[in-house]
Design a protein around this motif. Structure first.
Motif, PDB file in Angstrom:
ATOM      1  N   GLY A   1     -13.984 -21.153   5.677  1.00  0.00           N
ATOM      2  CA  GLY A   1     -14.919 -20.091   6.037  1.00  0.00           C
ATOM      3  C   GLY A   1     -16.361 -20.534   6.075  1.00  0.00           C
ATOM      4  O   GLY A   1     -17.141 -20.054   6.889  1.00  0.00           O
ATOM      5  N   VAL A   2     -16.748 -21.466   5.193  1.00  0.00           N
ATOM      6  CA  VAL A   2     -18.152 -21.835   5.125  1.00  0.00           C
ATOM      7  C   VAL A   2     -18.607 -22.585   6.355  1.00  0.00           C
ATOM      8  O   VAL A   2     -19.768 -22.535   6.742  1.00  0.00           O
ATOM      9  N   VAL A   3     -17.699 -23.290   7.026  1.00  0.00           N
ATOM     10  CA  VAL A   3     -18.104 -24.032   8.217  1.00  0.00           C
ATOM     11  C   VAL A   3     -18.618 -23.072   9.273  1.00  0.00           C
ATOM     12  O   VAL A   3     -19.679 -23.237   9.842  1.00  0.00           O
ATOM     13  N   GLY A   4     -17.854 -22.004   9.498  1.00  0.00           N
ATOM     14  CA  GLY A   4     -18.300 -21.017  10.470  1.00  0.00           C
ATOM     15  C   GLY A   4     -19.532 -20.280  10.023  1.00  0.00           C
ATOM     16  O   GLY A   4     -20.454 -20.035  10.801  1.00  0.00           O
ATOM     17  N   SER A   5     -19.572 -19.898   8.749  1.00  0.00           N
ATOM     18  CA  SER A   5     -20.705 -19.116   8.273  1.00  0.00           C
ATOM     19  C   SER A   5     -21.986 -19.918   8.302  1.00  0.00           C
ATOM     20  O   SER A   5     -23.058 -19.402   8.612  1.00  0.00           O
ATOM     21  N   ALA A   6     -21.898 -21.226   7.983  1.00  0.00           N
ATOM     22  CA  ALA A   6     -23.088 -22.064   8.007  1.00  0.00           C
ATOM     23  C   ALA A   6     -23.631 -22.184   9.423  1.00  0.00           C
ATOM     24  O   ALA A   6     -24.839 -22.175   9.653  1.00  0.00           O
ATOM     25  N   ALA A   7     -22.714 -22.319  10.389  1.00  0.00           N
ATOM     26  CA  ALA A   7     -23.147 -22.450  11.773  1.00  0.00           C
ATOM     27  C   ALA A   7     -23.803 -21.171  12.267  1.00  0.00           C
ATOM     28  O   ALA A   7     -24.805 -21.193  12.981  1.00  0.00           O
ATOM     29  N   LEU A   8     -23.265 -20.030  11.856  1.00  0.00           N
ATOM     30  CA  LEU A   8     -23.810 -18.765  12.319  1.00  0.00           C
ATOM     31  C   LEU A   8     -25.128 -18.427  11.648  1.00  0.00           C
ATOM     32  O   LEU A   8     -25.985 -17.749  12.217  1.00  0.00           O
ATOM     33  N   ALA A   9     -25.267 -18.906  10.398  1.00  0.00           N
ATOM     34  CA  ALA A   9     -26.469 -18.538   9.659  1.00  0.00           C
ATOM     35  C   ALA A   9     -27.709 -19.212  10.201  1.00  0.00           C
ATOM     36  O   ALA A   9     -28.816 -18.701  10.039  1.00  0.00           O
ATOM     37  N   SER A  10     -27.553 -20.402  10.807  1.00  0.00           N
ATOM     38  CA  SER A  10     -28.682 -21.173  11.335  1.00  0.00           C
ATOM     39  C   SER A  10     -29.759 -21.339  10.277  1.00  0.00           C
ATOM     40  O   SER A  10     -30.943 -21.084  10.512  1.00  0.00           O
ATOM     41  N   VAL A  11     -29.352 -21.762   9.079  1.00  0.00           N
ATOM     42  CA  VAL A  11     -30.286 -21.860   7.976  1.00  0.00           C
ATOM     43  C   VAL A  11     -31.125 -23.112   8.100  1.00  0.00           C
ATOM     44  O   VAL A  11     -30.778 -24.054   8.790  1.00  0.00           O
ATOM     45  N   SER A  12     -32.238 -23.136   7.390  1.00  0.00           N
ATOM     46  CA  SER A  12     -33.082 -24.328   7.288  1.00  0.00           C
ATOM     47  C   SER A  12     -33.118 -24.750   5.841  1.00  0.00           C
ATOM     48  O   SER A  12     -32.624 -24.057   4.965  1.00  0.00           O
ATOM     49  N   ALA A  13     -33.741 -25.899   5.578  1.00  0.00           N
ATOM     50  CA  ALA A  13     -33.797 -26.408   4.210  1.00  0.00           C
ATOM     51  C   ALA A  13     -34.915 -25.778   3.414  1.00  0.00           C
ATOM     52  O   ALA A  13     -35.037 -26.013   2.231  1.00  0.00           O
ATOM     53  N   ALA A  14     -35.749 -25.002   4.018  1.00  0.00           N
ATOM     54  CA  ALA A  14     -36.909 -24.470   3.324  1.00  0.00           C
ATOM     55  C   ALA A  14     -36.527 -23.263   2.484  1.00  0.00           C
ATOM     56  O   ALA A  14     -35.576 -22.551   2.747  1.00  0.00           O
ATOM     57  N   GLY A  15     -37.346 -23.031   1.441  1.00  0.00           N
ATOM     58  CA  GLY A  15     -37.240 -21.822   0.653  1.00  0.00           C
ATOM     59  C   GLY A  15     -35.869 -21.601   0.071  1.00  0.00           C
ATOM     60  O   GLY A  15     -35.273 -22.464  -0.525  1.00  0.00           O
ATOM     61  N   GLY A  16     -35.342 -20.385   0.254  1.00  0.00           N
ATOM     62  CA  GLY A  16     -34.079 -20.019  -0.361  1.00  0.00           C
ATOM     63  C   GLY A  16     -32.897 -20.215   0.538  1.00  0.00           C
ATOM     64  O   GLY A  16     -31.870 -19.552   0.352  1.00  0.00           O
ATOM     65  N   ALA A  17     -32.974 -21.083   1.513  1.00  0.00           N
ATOM     66  CA  ALA A  17     -31.876 -21.242   2.465  1.00  0.00           C
ATOM     67  C   ALA A  17     -30.585 -21.632   1.788  1.00  0.00           C
ATOM     68  O   ALA A  17     -29.503 -21.283   2.241  1.00  0.00           O
TER      69      ALA A  17
ATOM     70  N   VAL B   1     -31.745 -14.644  -8.531  1.00  0.00           N
ATOM     71  CA  VAL B   1     -32.609 -14.257  -7.425  1.00  0.00           C
ATOM     72  C   VAL B   1     -31.903 -13.200  -6.593  1.00  0.00           C
ATOM     73  O   VAL B   1     -30.670 -13.088  -6.594  1.00  0.00           O
ATOM     74  N   GLN B   2     -32.696 -12.404  -5.880  1.00  0.00           N
ATOM     75  CA  GLN B   2     -32.154 -11.391  -4.992  1.00  0.00           C
ATOM     76  C   GLN B   2     -31.938 -11.993  -3.610  1.00  0.00           C
ATOM     77  O   GLN B   2     -32.823 -12.641  -3.064  1.00  0.00           O
ATOM     78  N   SER B   3     -30.749 -11.803  -3.065  1.00  0.00           N
ATOM     79  CA  SER B   3     -30.446 -12.336  -1.749  1.00  0.00           C
ATOM     80  C   SER B   3     -29.354 -11.501  -1.098  1.00  0.00           C
ATOM     81  O   SER B   3     -28.333 -11.205  -1.730  1.00  0.00           O
ATOM     82  N   GLY B   4     -29.569 -11.109   0.154  1.00  0.00           N
ATOM     83  CA  GLY B   4     -28.559 -10.371   0.901  1.00  0.00           C
ATOM     84  C   GLY B   4     -28.166  -9.069   0.251  1.00  0.00           C
ATOM     85  O   GLY B   4     -27.014  -8.659   0.351  1.00  0.00           O
ATOM     86  N   GLY B   5     -29.091  -8.422  -0.431  1.00  0.00           N
ATOM     87  CA  GLY B   5     -28.802  -7.149  -1.077  1.00  0.00           C
ATOM     88  C   GLY B   5     -28.102  -7.280  -2.408  1.00  0.00           C
ATOM     89  O   GLY B   5     -27.679  -6.274  -2.993  1.00  0.00           O
ATOM     90  N   GLY B   6     -27.962  -8.499  -2.922  1.00  0.00           N
ATOM     91  CA  GLY B   6     -27.318  -8.701  -4.205  1.00  0.00           C
ATOM     92  C   GLY B   6     -28.043  -9.728  -5.039  1.00  0.00           C
ATOM     93  O   GLY B   6     -29.051 -10.309  -4.621  1.00  0.00           O
ATOM     94  N   THR B   7     -27.528  -9.967  -6.236  1.00  0.00           N
ATOM     95  CA  THR B   7     -28.108 -10.932  -7.158  1.00  0.00           C
ATOM     96  C   THR B   7     -27.261 -12.196  -7.172  1.00  0.00           C
ATOM     97  O   THR B   7     -26.039 -12.129  -7.303  1.00  0.00           O
ATOM     98  N   VAL B   8     -27.918 -13.328  -7.005  1.00  0.00           N
ATOM     99  CA  VAL B   8     -27.229 -14.613  -6.976  1.00  0.00           C
ATOM    100  C   VAL B   8     -27.785 -15.491  -8.094  1.00  0.00           C
ATOM    101  O   VAL B   8     -29.002 -15.576  -8.283  1.00  0.00           O
ATOM    102  N   THR B   9     -26.891 -16.117  -8.842  1.00  0.00           N
ATOM    103  CA  THR B   9     -27.302 -17.043  -9.890  1.00  0.00           C
ATOM    104  C   THR B   9     -27.524 -18.423  -9.286  1.00  0.00           C
ATOM    105  O   THR B   9     -26.675 -18.930  -8.554  1.00  0.00           O
ATOM    106  N   VAL B  10     -28.663 -19.019  -9.579  1.00  0.00           N
ATOM    107  CA  VAL B  10     -28.978 -20.348  -9.074  1.00  0.00           C
ATOM    108  C   VAL B  10     -29.403 -21.244 -10.235  1.00  0.00           C
ATOM    109  O   VAL B  10     -29.795 -20.769 -11.291  1.00  0.00           O
TER     110      VAL B  10
END
Length: 287
Positions: free
Chosen positions: A20-36, A91-100
């Motif tokens: 699943g992550v392969v497709g999601s990563a491609a769709l997200a078009s994320v960058s390395a900056a910030g909270g990507a 941190v808050q991300s996508g309407g939820g809380t994510v542990t980093v």
């Protein structure tokens, strides 16, 4: 050839997330900056993946696509070697809380996502908030000098006292003394494979001396902050096909006599050539 079994994880009944992550990563078009690194995979496929910038030892030959990530080191009061685990926060991300788990090391954002590839993302011990023993412990078998050590014995500074002239008949003597080990021991899951080297070259890299003057200043700053008493460590997982490499100064094959060699498909890594790269970290299983 000793492929690591994490390439073929056992069926746990949990929904598989690697595909699943392969497709999601491609769709997200994320960058390395910030909270990507945390925005891509906060869904049913897993948590905490995405585009990640890291500093690792350079891949110089063979099919591996990138280097292996460096593990910052500290030396505790008992002279034992420890890997630094990043500071944990929410941190808050996508309407939820994510542990980093991330922190500044010499001006570089060091994150637990550096280690989320090749099945390691499935280890409970790579979960940001899991408490674990961060000491480096011995994994004898590769190097003759470790033959008298017990498996799981903490690695200490004294074990490497002869690093400035150590040799094993392969490559150049005095380049550094290596050890195979494990990191982040916890009863909930398997520890992470690491290799540590104590070498006179490490402080030269940090200072940009001689041939190391071409290392970018931000990478040198990271090396200066991530090493101590000439010790350098990295996650020992080949980025090509997930094997645990044979190690530093273990063979003259493929020109690896003074480098790190992966026996499975002949990838070679130079521990004295730190580079900054980017990859898409695989998400951890949902917590």
């Amino acid at each position: 050839m000793p492929l690591d079994e994490d390439k073929y994880p056992q069926d746990t009944g949990r929904r598989r997330f690697v595909k699943g992550v392969v497709g999601s990563a491609a769709l997200a078009s994320v960058s390395a900056a910030g909270g990507a690194a945390i925005t891509t995979a906060t869904n049913r496929s897993g948590a905490g993946g995405g585009a990640t910038e890291f500093i690792g030892i350079e891949n110089t030959a063979g099919p591996a696509p990138r280097g292996m990530p460096i593990v910052p080191i500290r030396i505790n009061d008992d002279n034992e070697l420890e890997g630094i685990w990043p500071e944990v926060s929410e941190v808050q991300s996508g309407g939820g809380t994510v542990t980093v788990a991330e922190q500044d090391v010499g001006g570089t954002t060091y994150s637990s996502t550096w280690f989320q590839y090749c099945g390691v993302q499935q280890y409970p011990t790579v979960r940001p908030d899991l408490e674990a023993d961060n000491r480096f412990v011995a994994e004898p078998g590769t190097y003759e000098w470790m033959s008298d050590m017990e498996k799981g014995q903490p690695l200490t500074v004294d074990d490497f006292s002869d690093y400035q002239n150590w040799g094993n008949g392969i490559g150049r003597d005095g380049l550094g003394k290596p050890a195979m080990g494990k990191w982040r021991q916890n009863e909930e899951g398997r520890p992470l494979p690491i290799q540590v080297i104590r070498s006179p070259e490490v402080p030269k890299m940090a200072a940009g001396e001689g041939k190391y003057s071409e290392i970018p200043s931000d990478v040198r700053s990271f090396i200066d902050a991530a090493t101590e008493q000439s010790f350098l460590a990295y996650l020992d997982k080949c980025t090509h096909f997930c094997c645990v490499p044979q190690g530093f100064k273990t063979t003259a094959d493929a020109g690896a006599e003074d480098a790190v060699y992966c026996q499975c498909h002949q990838s070679v890594y130079d521990p004295f050539s730190p580079v900054k790269k980017q990859f898409v970290a695989l998400p951890r299983p949902e917590e």
